[in-house]
Design an enzyme around this catalytic site. Structure first.
Site, short mmCIF file in Angstrom:
data_model
loop_
_atom_site.label_atom_id
_atom_site.label_comp_id
_atom_site.label_asym_id
_atom_site.label_seq_id
_atom_site.Cartn_x
_atom_site.Cartn_y
_atom_site.Cartn_z
N LYS A 13 -2.20 -9.17 -6.51
CA LYS A 13 -1.62 -10.49 -6.22
C LYS A 13 -2.50 -11.63 -6.72
O LYS A 13 -2.02 -12.57 -7.33
CB LYS A 13 -1.40 -10.67 -4.70
CG LYS A 13 -0.41 -9.70 -4.09
CD LYS A 13 -0.12 -10.07 -2.64
CE LYS A 13 -1.31 -9.87 -1.71
NZ LYS A 13 -1.70 -8.48 -1.50
N ARG A 87 2.25 -12.80 5.93
CA ARG A 87 1.93 -11.39 6.13
C ARG A 87 2.55 -10.83 7.40
O ARG A 87 2.36 -9.65 7.69
CB ARG A 87 0.41 -11.25 6.26
CG ARG A 87 -0.30 -10.77 5.01
CD ARG A 87 -1.79 -10.73 5.35
NE ARG A 87 -2.58 -9.88 4.52
CZ ARG A 87 -3.22 -10.26 3.42
NH1 ARG A 87 -3.10 -11.48 2.98
NH2 ARG A 87 -3.97 -9.41 2.77
N ARG A 126 -13.38 -1.86 -6.31
CA ARG A 126 -13.43 -3.29 -6.57
C ARG A 126 -14.79 -3.90 -6.21
O ARG A 126 -15.37 -3.61 -5.18
CB ARG A 126 -12.33 -3.98 -5.75
CG ARG A 126 -12.27 -5.46 -5.97
CD ARG A 126 -10.93 -6.01 -5.58
NE ARG A 126 -10.79 -6.11 -4.14
CZ ARG A 126 -9.75 -6.72 -3.56
NH1 ARG A 126 -8.78 -7.22 -4.31
NH2 ARG A 126 -9.68 -6.79 -2.27
N ARG A 159 -16.89 -6.30 -1.30
CA ARG A 159 -16.49 -7.04 -0.10
C ARG A 159 -16.57 -6.12 1.11
O ARG A 159 -16.24 -4.94 1.00
CB ARG A 159 -15.04 -7.52 -0.27
CG ARG A 159 -14.92 -8.91 -0.83
CD ARG A 159 -13.52 -9.23 -1.32
NE ARG A 159 -12.43 -8.92 -0.39
CZ ARG A 159 -11.14 -9.22 -0.63
NH1 ARG A 159 -10.80 -9.85 -1.74
NH2 ARG A 159 -10.21 -8.89 0.23
N ARG A 170 -6.52 -1.99 6.59
CA ARG A 170 -5.67 -2.93 5.85
C ARG A 170 -4.35 -2.27 5.45
O ARG A 170 -3.30 -2.91 5.50
CB ARG A 170 -6.41 -3.44 4.61
CG ARG A 170 -7.48 -4.46 4.97
CD ARG A 170 -8.50 -4.59 3.88
NE ARG A 170 -7.97 -5.22 2.68
CZ ARG A 170 -8.57 -5.13 1.50
NH1 ARG A 170 -9.68 -4.43 1.35
NH2 ARG A 170 -8.06 -5.75 0.47
#
Ligand code: ADP
Ligand code: ZN
Length: 213
Positions: A13, A87, A126, A159, A170
């Site tokens: 996104k 969300r 990531r 992160r 998540r």
């Protein structure tokens, strides 16, 4: 244009929203980025949000709705691309109310569709530069020199919410609280599904085609 970029964590996104905002000149609104900025500035929003975010849980609706309302009311006359918001159903209803009052309804919701396996692969690889925000990936986009940002030379990091336990939370949160929005927006006739198991440029082309730009 007023658009929501929707999809599970790791669907891309953020990357696509940045591209799209340049292509159509609309404001990119990422609630994740706004919350991370609040955390780094140690504002009261940041202090309340940090615990939820690090573990991979959603920040309470009222907090997120407040920051989005303020942003949309202040500088989105040329349209916006929402990334990571709404969300939950209450967030979507709050957004509809606000846009109804402003007389500027949503025009399209782009759903980036991707398999759970691919999500875990992407998120766990990531990395990000804390200095300039440049994203990296161990597999698909490693920096030229291991551990160091190509652009600003800072040490790149993972992160907290890309660590395995948080990724698990998540994904579970996405399934339970966020995925129901697909039916919500399908019911309004503005949902466009896009296969996001593709490379960045292909996804970009598909989004622009759906939007007719
Ligand atoms: P990703 O889409 O990869 O999960 P984001 O940067 O969009 O990453 O979000 C990171 C975290 O910020 C979320 O896991 C959540 O804790 C918080 N967050 C972002 N947007 C919202 C939102 N609309 N409602 C509640 N929490 C949010
Ligand atoms: Zn950097």
């Amino acid at each position: 244009m007023r658009i929501v970029l929707f999809g599970p964590p790791g669907a891309g996104k953020g990357t696509q929203a940045t591209m799209l905002s340049r292509a159509i000149g609309a404001e990119h609104i990422s609630t994740g980025d706004m919350l991370r900025e609040a955390i780094s500035r140690e504002t009261s929003v940041g202090l309340s949000a940090k615990g939820y975010m690090d573990k991979g849980f959603l920040v309470p609706d009222e907090i997120v709705l407040d920051i989005v309302k303020e942003k949309i009311a202040s500088d989105c006359r040329h349209g916006f691309i929402l990334d990571g918001f709404p969300r939950t159903i209450p967030q979507a209803e709050g957004l509809d109310r606000l846009l109804g009052e402003l007389g500027m309804p949503l025009e399209a919701v782009i759903d980036l569709e991707i398999s759970a396996r691919r999500i875990v692969e992407r998120l766990s690889g990531r990395l990000v530069c804390p200095g300039c925000g440049e994203p990296y990936n161990r597999v698909s986009k490693p920096p030229a020199k291991e551990g160091v940002c190509d652009i600003c030379g800072c040490e790149i990091v993972q992160r907290d919410d890309d660590k395995p336990d948080a990724i698990h939370n998540r994904l579970a949160t996405y399934e339970k609280s966020t995925a129901p929005l697909i039916d919500y927006y399908r019911g309004k006739g503005i949902l466009h599904g896009i296969d996001a198991d593709a490379d960045i440029d292909d996804i970009r082309g598909r989004i622009l085609k759906v939007l007719g730009v």
